[in-house]
Design an enzyme around this catalytic site. Structure first.
Site, short mmCIF file in Angstrom:
data_model
loop_
_atom_site.label_atom_id
_atom_site.label_comp_id
_atom_site.label_asym_id
_atom_site.label_seq_id
_atom_site.Cartn_x
_atom_site.Cartn_y
_atom_site.Cartn_z
N GLY A 11 -37.39 -75.32 64.94
CA GLY A 11 -38.42 -76.33 64.71
C GLY A 11 -39.61 -75.77 63.95
O GLY A 11 -39.67 -74.58 63.62
N TYR A 12 -40.60 -76.63 63.71
CA TYR A 12 -41.78 -76.20 62.96
C TYR A 12 -42.60 -75.18 63.74
O TYR A 12 -43.02 -74.15 63.20
CB TYR A 12 -42.65 -77.40 62.59
CG TYR A 12 -42.03 -78.33 61.58
CD1 TYR A 12 -41.23 -77.85 60.55
CD2 TYR A 12 -42.27 -79.70 61.62
CE1 TYR A 12 -40.67 -78.71 59.61
CE2 TYR A 12 -41.73 -80.57 60.70
CZ TYR A 12 -40.92 -80.07 59.69
OH TYR A 12 -40.37 -80.92 58.76
N CYS A 147 -52.35 -79.56 70.19
CA CYS A 147 -53.17 -79.22 69.03
C CYS A 147 -54.47 -80.03 68.96
O CYS A 147 -55.56 -79.47 68.76
CB CYS A 147 -52.37 -79.38 67.75
SG CYS A 147 -51.60 -81.01 67.55
N ASN A 310 -52.57 -77.36 63.04
CA ASN A 310 -51.89 -77.75 64.26
C ASN A 310 -50.73 -76.82 64.63
O ASN A 310 -50.39 -76.67 65.81
CB ASN A 310 -51.37 -79.18 64.15
CG ASN A 310 -50.45 -79.38 62.95
OD1 ASN A 310 -50.89 -79.27 61.80
ND2 ASN A 310 -49.19 -79.69 63.20
#
Length: 343
Positions: A11-12, A147, A310
């Site tokens: 994932g990111y 975030c 974020n």
């Protein structure tokens, strides 16, 4: 060297963890877990890591013993797996929402499901060094805040600590976030054709991060969240009322006193210029959170602004910062990239 594993590495947030940890001088990444892509090369999913690593994704069963495990999974997955990962590492850092809220009733209210491991909620230390550094030095279980919650809490923290707010009025948080906050497997609403040019209010009331803000600060909070066209970045505008007699100089002094010694919070207090207020664009890739404010002294209405990336200070960077503290390493180790300008 610290042996670390990233779970949810495709994932990111997982990719950001890998980027930071592969460049960390005191870390060896021994596992990059992906249930979807075992055996596939990491740099096939994270092309920025080409020539940086030869790692391939592995399954959870193939992870060796680690000093630390980072859990970058979907919300609600970690509370089902936590006992497994507690047995595989001395430090577990959760980057989901599963252990951010101390009260299981509040968790049910905001996440719409019962918590399946409520007995562990008190054991998790919030992964926010600016508020919980002392506890993080001995923590075995860490929960990194959301975030937008991180940006808002760091923006409001000096005002609460110095008792400058009219608490009866509470705070209103207007948050804006880029598309990467939805994750690498986001649905049709985040297709480019739908997201491009949009300013979509996706949580006009009761975003789950408002519960985190209230918990960390001890003030009543209401939050609105809007998705904007940017890929990365969070900006929070926090509206509050000051106690009678509090002026701009007092607010400025509170921010300076709170953050002068903090390595990753910068007070932006310029009177003029293009960058006189915090802007996430100049923070991309960095672990900094910029905070600033504007005050209407006639009414006592204060707008406090927080900005960060974020995926870094709002996620992976904050997690690595917690690892450094827990391991007795310099807090900024592996986290000194300042961002880019222009971009």
């Amino acid at each position: 060297m610290l042996r670390v594993t990233v779970v949810g590495a495709a994932g990111y947030i997982g990719g950001e963890l890998l980027r930071l940890l592969l460049g960390h001088p005191e870390v060896e990444v021994v596992g990059a877990v992906s249930s979807r892509l075992p055996g596939k090369r990491v740099d096939g999913v994270h092309p920025n890591l080409r020539s940086v690593t030869e790692l391939t994704f592995c399954s959870a069963e193939d992870v060796p013993e680690s000093d630390a495990v980072f859990l970058a999974l979907p919300h609600r997955a970690v509370m089902e797996q936590i006992e497994h990962w507690r047995g595989r590492a001395g430090l577990v850092v959760d980057l989901t929402g599963d252990f951010r809220l101390a009260d299981p009733e509040v968790f049910r209210d905001y996440y719409g499901t019962e918590h399946t491991a409520p007995h562990l909620l008190p054991a998790f230390v919030p992964g926010l060094p600016e508020l919980h550094r002392k506890r993080l030095r001995d923590a075995d279980l860490v929960s990194v805040p959301g975030c937008m919650a991180t940006a808002a809490v760091l923006a409001l923290h000096p005002l609460v600590t110095h008792d400058l707010l009219d608490r009866e009025q509470g705070v209103q948080v207007d948050a804006r976030t880029g598309s990467s906050g939805s994750g690498a497997t986001a649905g049709p609403a985040n297709l480019h054709a739908e997201r491009s040019g949009a300013m979509r209010v996706f949580a006009p009331t009761r975003h789950r991060h408002e519960a985190e803000i209230a918990q960390h600060l001890g003030v009543r909070a209401a939050m609105t969240a809007t998705g904007v066209e940017a890929v990365r970045g969070v900006q929070t505008l926090c509206h509050a009322t000051l106690r009678p007699g509090v002026d701009a100089a007092t607010v400025r002094r509170a921010f300076r006193e709170q953050y002068t010694a903090e390595p990753f919070v910068r007070v932006v207090a310029h009177q003029r210029g293009t960058h006189r207020y915090p802007d996430p664009k100049i923070l991309l890739g960095s672990n900094f959170c910029d905070v600033g404010f504007a005050l209407d002294e006639d009414t006592g209405r204060l707008t406090v602004i927080g900005a960060l990336d974020n995926l870094v200070k709002g996620g992976a960077g904050n997690a690595v910062q917690c690892l450094n503290i827990r391991s007795g390493l310099p807090e900024n180790l592996g986290l000194t990239f300042p961002g880019l300008h222009p971009l």
